[in-house]
Scaffold this active site. Structure first.
Site, PDB file in Angstrom:
ATOM      1  N   HIS A  75       0.782  -1.275   0.029  1.00 10.96           N
ATOM      2  CA  HIS A  75       0.093  -0.054  -0.075  1.00 10.96           C
ATOM      3  C   HIS A  75       1.042   1.313   0.113  1.00 10.96           C
ATOM      4  CE1 HIS A  75      -4.110  -1.869   1.837  1.00 10.96           C
ATOM      5  NE2 HIS A  75      -3.392  -2.752   0.750  1.00 10.96           N
ATOM      6  N   TYR A 203      -9.647   5.260   6.780  1.00 10.97           N
ATOM      7  CA  TYR A 203     -10.062   5.556   7.928  1.00 10.97           C
ATOM      8  C   TYR A 203     -11.268   6.567   7.927  1.00 10.97           C
ATOM      9  CZ  TYR A 203      -5.915   3.303   9.633  1.00 10.97           C
ATOM     10  OH  TYR A 203      -4.611   2.349  10.096  1.00 10.97           O
ATOM     11  N   PRO A 294      -5.089   0.162  18.296  1.00 13.35           N
ATOM     12  CA  PRO A 294      -4.813  -0.315  16.681  1.00 13.35           C
ATOM     13  C   PRO A 294      -4.724   0.683  15.799  1.00 13.35           C
ATOM     14  CG  PRO A 294      -6.926  -0.967  17.419  1.00 13.35           C
ATOM     15  CD  PRO A 294      -6.139  -0.474  18.710  1.00 13.35           C
ATOM     16  N   LYS A 298       0.566   0.185  14.812  1.00 17.28           N
ATOM     17  CA  LYS A 298       1.959  -0.067  15.426  1.00 17.28           C
ATOM     18  C   LYS A 298       2.383  -1.082  16.204  1.00 17.28           C
ATOM     19  CE  LYS A 298       3.741   3.726  13.503  1.00 17.28           C
ATOM     20  NZ  LYS A 298       3.804   3.063  12.360  1.00 17.28           N
ATOM     21  N   TYR A 386       3.268   6.608   9.906  1.00 16.31           N
ATOM     22  CA  TYR A 386       2.521   5.265   9.509  1.00 16.31           C
ATOM     23  C   TYR A 386       3.517   4.556   8.992  1.00 16.31           C
ATOM     24  CZ  TYR A 386      -1.779   2.641   8.245  1.00 16.31           C
ATOM     25  OH  TYR A 386      -2.661   1.843   8.365  1.00 16.31           O
TER      26      TYR A 386
END
Length: 393
Positions: A75, A203, A294, A298, A386
């Protein structure tokens, strides 16, 4: 009682414990790994997994497996969805890195196969594990899968045995400090037989609460929505689950792909850190020392990062560097842990709804999301965190 001597005894045969055993083997250091779970149980426990670029490099470059790059899903960004619109954060364009969607149980499968191929001493399905650090050499005692009492004597013991860590509880009272935060919500997670709804994770912030649209395979997808920690999965039929996802995600031409639902679960949220991560000859790694919500993806990556630092410390210690290298492990590991705690907390509070939130609170969240997605610097911060903080070059 069957007795074994080794250099490092590792409690916990999840990804952290097995990666440490693998790295030690590459450095010529013997280890014994024990776990109360069976190998098949760990391999079939379905868990999500986003691997940072550095985690992927560790698995590939140290010879564990390249399956993450051949079978995992790369991704190059994520989507923040709010006010019914998608806003993509382009990792490659912003920081030149990617992440890989690769479930944690697949990471375990790769590591377990590597340790087996290298004839590593990994003992699954043990019981009554106990750690004793009072003597000259620490010991791990247990009953093996055949019912035989066993004792492993080592120079060092590593607790990679998860959030309910037996090893952490072995620390003498008053020798460590804890930081803890419990959140007033959880995730309702489920698997569905359906094609992907989107090429990358979404998200979603909405008036009805947070939702996450994720993937697993071309035909099975993983999704989540914010719920109460007291929610009971068995009370949710498929129609109710999909109705909740639709009102949080669908709109302005976007619709999630639906299908039969399985493996419903509720995942509570908490943040936890303990320090120091070492007492005498006992050291902690991964969830035994810290957990994160979550939202920032991480947890597994922090565990693998701990192991890389711990491998260096153990290698230097056994080469004669002395206790100072073990002392430095906590400081080196916690630098990244607290960055990840902040990032996970930030993502969580930016995206989730809180009961009793005022109109001001809600609009402030949307303003924060607009700032992140509308600013290159804001988007780059999310992208860097991220994909994983890289060592200074």
């Amino acid at each position: 009682m069957k007795s074994t001597r080794t250099q490092v005894a590792i409690v916990g045969a999840g990804p952290a414990g097995l990666l440490l055993s693998h790295l030690l083997h590459r450095s010529g250091i013997d280890s014994v790994v024990v776990d109360i779970r069976g190998r098949e149980e760990i391999a079939t426990t379905i868990r999500a997994g986003i691997l940072e670029a550095g985690s992927v490099r560790t698995l590939v470059d140290t010879g564990v497996s390249d399956r993450v790059t051949t079978e995992g899903d790369r991704h190059d960004g994520v989507v923040l969805r709010f006010r019914g619109e998608n806003h993509r954060i382009d990792f490659q364009e912003l920081v030149g890195e990617s992440v890989w969607l690769y479930p944690q149980n697949d990471v375990f499968v790769d590591l377990a196969a590597r340790r087996a191929a290298d004839q590593g001493d990994v003992r699954y399905g043990v019981a009554d594990t106990a750690v004793d650090i009072s003597g000259e050499r620490p010991t791990v005692s247990f009953t093996d899968a055949d019912g035989q009492p066993c004792r492993v004597e080592a120079e060092l013991v590593v607790g990679a045995d998860g959030s309910r860590s037996v090893c952490r509880k072995t620390f003498p009272e008053g020798t460590r400090r804890e930081w803890f935060r419990e959140y007033p919500f959880a995730w309702f997670g489920f698997l569905t037989e359906a094609p992907p709804s989107h090429p990358e994770l979404i998200y979603a912030h909405s008036d009805h609460g947070f939702a996450l649209v994720s993937q697993r395979t071309p035909t099975v997808q993983r999704m989540y929505f914010q719920c109460s920690p007291d929610e009971r999965p068995e009370e949710w039929d498929d129609d109710r689950v999909w109705a909740e996802m639709r009102r949080r995600v669908n709109g302005n031409g976007f619709e999630i792909q639906e299908g039969p639902i399985s493996a419903k679960m509720v995942l509570p949220f908490r943040s936890f850190v303990t320090a120091p991560m070492r007492h005498g000859r006992l050291l902690l790694a991964g969830d035994a020392a810290h957990t994160v919500p979550p939202t920032g993806a991480k947890g597994l990556n922090l565990a693998l990062a701990d192991v890389k630092v711990l491998h260096e410390s153990i290698t230097d210690y056994l080469a004669g560097a002395g206790d100072r290298v073990l002392d430095s492990y906590t400081e080196r590991a916690l630098d990244r842990v607290w960055k990840a705690q902040h990032f996970s907390y930030w993502m969580t509070t930016m995206l989730h709804s809180v009961d009793g939130a005022s109109d001001f609170d809600i609009e402030r969240q949307r303003g924060e999301l607009s700032l992140v997605t509308g600013s290159r610097h804001g988007a780059a911060y999310l992208a860097e965190a991220y994909t994983g903080w890289q060592p200074a070059r």
